[in-house]
Design a protein around this motif. Structure first.
Motif, PDB file in Angstrom:
ATOM      1  N   GLU A 177      32.831  25.821  39.013  1.00 25.84           N
ATOM      2  CA  GLU A 177      32.316  26.601  40.146  1.00 25.84           C
ATOM      3  C   GLU A 177      33.214  27.797  40.421  1.00 25.84           C
ATOM      4  N   ARG A 178      34.511  27.599  40.334  1.00 25.75           N
ATOM      5  CA  ARG A 178      35.444  28.697  40.567  1.00 25.75           C
ATOM      6  C   ARG A 178      35.280  29.771  39.506  1.00 25.75           C
ATOM      7  N   ARG A 179      35.094  29.359  38.245  1.00 27.10           N
ATOM      8  CA  ARG A 179      34.889  30.331  37.168  1.00 27.10           C
ATOM      9  C   ARG A 179      33.638  31.158  37.432  1.00 27.10           C
ATOM     10  N   ALA A 180      32.555  30.516  37.839  1.00 25.26           N
ATOM     11  CA  ALA A 180      31.320  31.231  38.157  1.00 25.26           C
ATOM     12  C   ALA A 180      31.528  32.200  39.318  1.00 25.26           C
ATOM     13  N   ALA A 181      32.295  31.788  40.317  1.00 27.73           N
ATOM     14  CA  ALA A 181      32.559  32.646  41.477  1.00 27.73           C
ATOM     15  C   ALA A 181      33.365  33.876  41.076  1.00 27.73           C
ATOM     16  N   VAL A 182      34.333  33.714  40.209  1.00 30.33           N
ATOM     17  CA  VAL A 182      35.145  34.844  39.746  1.00 30.33           C
ATOM     18  C   VAL A 182      34.256  35.843  39.013  1.00 30.33           C
ATOM     19  N   GLY A 189      30.811  40.928  39.129  1.00 27.56           N
ATOM     20  CA  GLY A 189      29.456  41.354  38.795  1.00 27.56           C
ATOM     21  C   GLY A 189      29.077  41.265  37.335  1.00 27.56           C
ATOM     22  N   THR A 190      29.490  40.200  36.673  1.00 29.11           N
ATOM     23  CA  THR A 190      29.159  40.053  35.261  1.00 29.11           C
ATOM     24  C   THR A 190      29.078  38.576  34.891  1.00 29.11           C
ATOM     25  N   ASP A 191      28.783  38.320  33.628  1.00 29.75           N
ATOM     26  CA  ASP A 191      28.804  36.958  33.106  1.00 29.75           C
ATOM     27  C   ASP A 191      29.886  36.894  32.024  1.00 29.75           C
ATOM     28  N   GLU A 192      30.043  35.729  31.411  1.00 28.65           N
ATOM     29  CA  GLU A 192      31.121  35.562  30.421  1.00 28.65           C
ATOM     30  C   GLU A 192      30.977  36.518  29.246  1.00 28.65           C
ATOM     31  N   ALA A 193      29.755  36.657  28.724  1.00 24.98           N
ATOM     32  CA  ALA A 193      29.540  37.542  27.574  1.00 24.98           C
ATOM     33  C   ALA A 193      29.804  38.999  27.946  1.00 24.98           C
ATOM     34  N   LYS A 210      40.569  38.363  34.907  1.00 29.49           N
ATOM     35  CA  LYS A 210      40.950  37.917  33.559  1.00 29.49           C
ATOM     36  C   LYS A 210      42.050  36.863  33.637  1.00 29.49           C
ATOM     37  N   GLU A 211      43.056  37.140  34.451  1.00 32.02           N
ATOM     38  CA  GLU A 211      44.165  36.195  34.596  1.00 32.02           C
ATOM     39  C   GLU A 211      43.675  34.856  35.154  1.00 32.02           C
ATOM     40  N   GLU A 212      42.842  34.920  36.185  1.00 26.01           N
ATOM     41  CA  GLU A 212      42.348  33.686  36.795  1.00 26.01           C
ATOM     42  C   GLU A 212      41.444  32.918  35.832  1.00 26.01           C
ATOM     43  N   LEU A 213      40.600  33.637  35.099  1.00 26.14           N
ATOM     44  CA  LEU A 213      39.712  32.974  34.135  1.00 26.14           C
ATOM     45  C   LEU A 213      40.508  32.312  33.011  1.00 26.14           C
ATOM     46  N   GLU A 214      41.590  32.947  32.588  1.00 25.52           N
ATOM     47  CA  GLU A 214      42.444  32.338  31.563  1.00 25.52           C
ATOM     48  C   GLU A 214      43.088  31.055  32.084  1.00 25.52           C
TER      49      GLU A 214
END
Length: 61
Positions: A14-19, A24-28, A47-51
């Motif tokens: 859920e946190r990853r989706a929120a970031v 304003g984008t998706d993973e791709a 980027k840092e948080e997603l990593e």
């Protein structure tokens, strides 16, 4: 000693989706952005948080 905070897999996803929503984008789309241009300060922070989230989830996510 620092306290340990446990987060469930669901919470991390859920946190990853929120970031990603925050920028304003998706993973791709974010992967393409990272590969093709310099990141803004908000994107760099994301980027840092997603990593970090990716590390906690493991390599398969």
């Amino acid at each position: 000693m620092a306290p340990t905070i446990e987060m469930s897999r669901r919470t991390l996803l859920e946190r990853r989706a929120a970031v990603l929503r925050r920028i304003g984008t998706d993973e791709a789309g974010f992967a393409e952005t990272r590969a093709t241009r310099s990141l803004s300060s908000d994107e760099w922070e994301a980027k840092e948080e997603l990593e970090e989230i990716g590390f906690l989830l493991g390599a398969d996510d």
